[in-house]
Scaffold this active site. Structure first.
Site, mmCIF file in Angstrom:
data_model
loop_
_atom_site.group_PDB
_atom_site.id
_atom_site.type_symbol
_atom_site.label_atom_id
_atom_site.label_comp_id
_atom_site.label_asym_id
_atom_site.label_seq_id
_atom_site.Cartn_x
_atom_site.Cartn_y
_atom_site.Cartn_z
ATOM 1 N N CYS A 1 1.861 -14.886 -1.754
ATOM 2 C CA CYS A 1 2.187 -13.486 -2.494
ATOM 3 C C CYS A 1 3.593 -13.997 -3.164
ATOM 4 O O CYS A 1 4.562 -14.625 -2.887
ATOM 5 C CB CYS A 1 2.709 -12.322 -2.039
ATOM 6 S SG CYS A 1 3.703 -11.112 -2.761
ATOM 7 N N CYS B 1 0.379 -14.699 -9.601
ATOM 8 C CA CYS B 1 0.136 -13.453 -8.796
ATOM 9 C C CYS B 1 -1.008 -13.706 -8.086
ATOM 10 O O CYS B 1 -1.851 -14.099 -8.638
ATOM 11 C CB CYS B 1 0.210 -12.037 -9.619
ATOM 12 S SG CYS B 1 -0.481 -10.793 -8.275
ATOM 13 N N THR C 1 5.584 -12.618 -5.745
ATOM 14 C CA THR C 1 6.771 -11.705 -5.807
ATOM 15 C C THR C 1 7.610 -11.735 -4.699
ATOM 16 O O THR C 1 8.767 -11.849 -4.735
ATOM 17 C CB THR C 1 6.209 -10.375 -6.291
ATOM 18 O OG1 THR C 1 5.244 -10.441 -7.220
ATOM 19 C CG2 THR C 1 7.474 -9.757 -6.496
ATOM 20 N N ARG D 1 6.236 -5.163 -3.345
ATOM 21 C CA ARG D 1 7.227 -5.878 -3.825
ATOM 22 C C ARG D 1 8.091 -5.544 -5.335
ATOM 23 O O ARG D 1 9.337 -5.495 -5.168
ATOM 24 C CB ARG D 1 6.942 -7.434 -3.797
ATOM 25 C CG ARG D 1 6.829 -8.105 -2.274
ATOM 26 C CD ARG D 1 5.976 -7.388 -1.288
ATOM 27 N NE ARG D 1 4.385 -7.621 -2.009
ATOM 28 C CZ ARG D 1 3.257 -6.564 -1.936
ATOM 29 N NH1 ARG D 1 3.674 -5.682 -0.932
ATOM 30 N NH2 ARG D 1 2.102 -6.821 -2.568
ATOM 31 N N THR E 1 3.185 -10.339 -11.704
ATOM 32 C CA THR E 1 3.621 -8.978 -11.667
ATOM 33 C C THR E 1 5.072 -8.945 -12.381
ATOM 34 O O THR E 1 5.810 -9.962 -12.606
ATOM 35 C CB THR E 1 4.089 -8.416 -10.138
ATOM 36 O OG1 THR E 1 4.927 -9.294 -9.576
ATOM 37 C CG2 THR E 1 2.650 -8.560 -9.328
ATOM 38 N N LYS F 1 -6.100 -4.232 -7.134
ATOM 39 C CA LYS F 1 -5.835 -3.912 -5.884
ATOM 40 C C LYS F 1 -6.895 -2.986 -5.517
ATOM 41 O O LYS F 1 -6.924 -2.455 -4.239
ATOM 42 C CB LYS F 1 -4.399 -3.330 -6.050
ATOM 43 C CG LYS F 1 -3.426 -4.555 -5.892
ATOM 44 C CD LYS F 1 -2.076 -3.724 -5.785
ATOM 45 C CE LYS F 1 -0.760 -4.788 -5.701
ATOM 46 N NZ LYS F 1 -1.139 -5.734 -4.278
#
Length: 252
Positions: free
Chosen positions: A86, A203, A88, A52, A130, A173
């Protein structure tokens, strides 16, 4: 299918562990004595949705086509409404809502409602998220409308501490938590020193590493907030369809 409860659709894969965490929170928010009292949930974890932040800020492949396709598959599969673990991706929530005929519940809106209800006197909050979420100001705009200032790390801190914690080779991640936690703790401390009365983990992957027990200021985790909202909607048996239709209409 037993229609005792509405069916929650999770538009996931961003990342898969955050999606799994949302499902765990839904289970934790459902008080039951047997399997049959749990909420039906359809999870489409689509990790092929392009990044994203790259798509929004840096000319990367747009995640929108995959977001829309995933939402439509959830609708076709029988979901009564959709949640998206999520933050974003909420930059695209208007387009996602317009692509389906079921409601899409906003994590941003629900987090704002939670903060207003539980911390009505708060005037300044910190945001760990983010760069896509920070720079598009999706939290800033929502909170500013209610008179709440949102502050985020400075540019260099954002890249080295927050984005580093999420995306580095030993970041969240990649499945690492310890190194990421140290970076996020430093970022949280800086926000607190600048006047943040509480800190939002904007996030869904940040709470995988950063826990309340490590921080001496209030952390707000949107994942359980959205999970509780989803459970409440799904449990509104007699009037769930009416409630969900109203949710969609007032956001169009």
């Amino acid at each position: 299918m037993n229609n005792k409860y509405g069916v929650i659709g999770i538009l996931g894969g961003m990342g898969p562990e955050a999606t799994s965490n949302m499902y765990r929170e839904i289970i934790s928010s459902t008080y039951v004595t047997k399997d049959q009292e749990h909420i039906p949930v359809i999870i489409y974890s689509n990790p092929q949705i392009p990044d994203r932040t790259k798509g929004i800020l840096y000319g990367g492949e747009s995640p929108l086509p995959e977001l829309l396709a995933t939402a439509k598959k959830l609708e076709y599969s029988g979901a009564d409404f959709i949640i998206i673990p999520c933050n974003t991706s909420h930059f695209f929530i208007k387009e996602v809502r317009a692509s389906v005929n079921i409601p899409v519940i906003s994590m941003i809106e629900e987090t704002l409602a939670f903060v207003k209800n539980k911390y009505p006197d708060v005037k300044k909050v910190g945001l760990l998220a983010t760069s896509g979420t920070v720079k598009t100001k999706i939290y800033h705009r929502a909170f500013n409308q209610e008179g709440i200032e949102v502050i985020a790390p400075e540019n260099s801190e954002q890249e080295t501490l927050v984005m580093g914690a999420i995306y580095d080779s030993e970041g969240i991640k990649a499945g690492y938590k310890k190194t990421s936690r140290k970076l996020l703790l430093k970022a949280a401390l800086l926000l607190k020193e600048r006047g943040a009365e509480l800190i939002m983990m904007g996030c869904t992957e940040i709470p995988l590493a950063l826990k309340q027990k490590y921080v001496d200021c209030v952390l707000i985790d949107p994942t359980p907030i959205l999970a509780e909202k989803a459970v409440t909607l799904a449990k509104s048996v007699d009037n769930s369809k009416t409630i969900l239709i109203e949710e969609k209409e007032e956001r169009i």
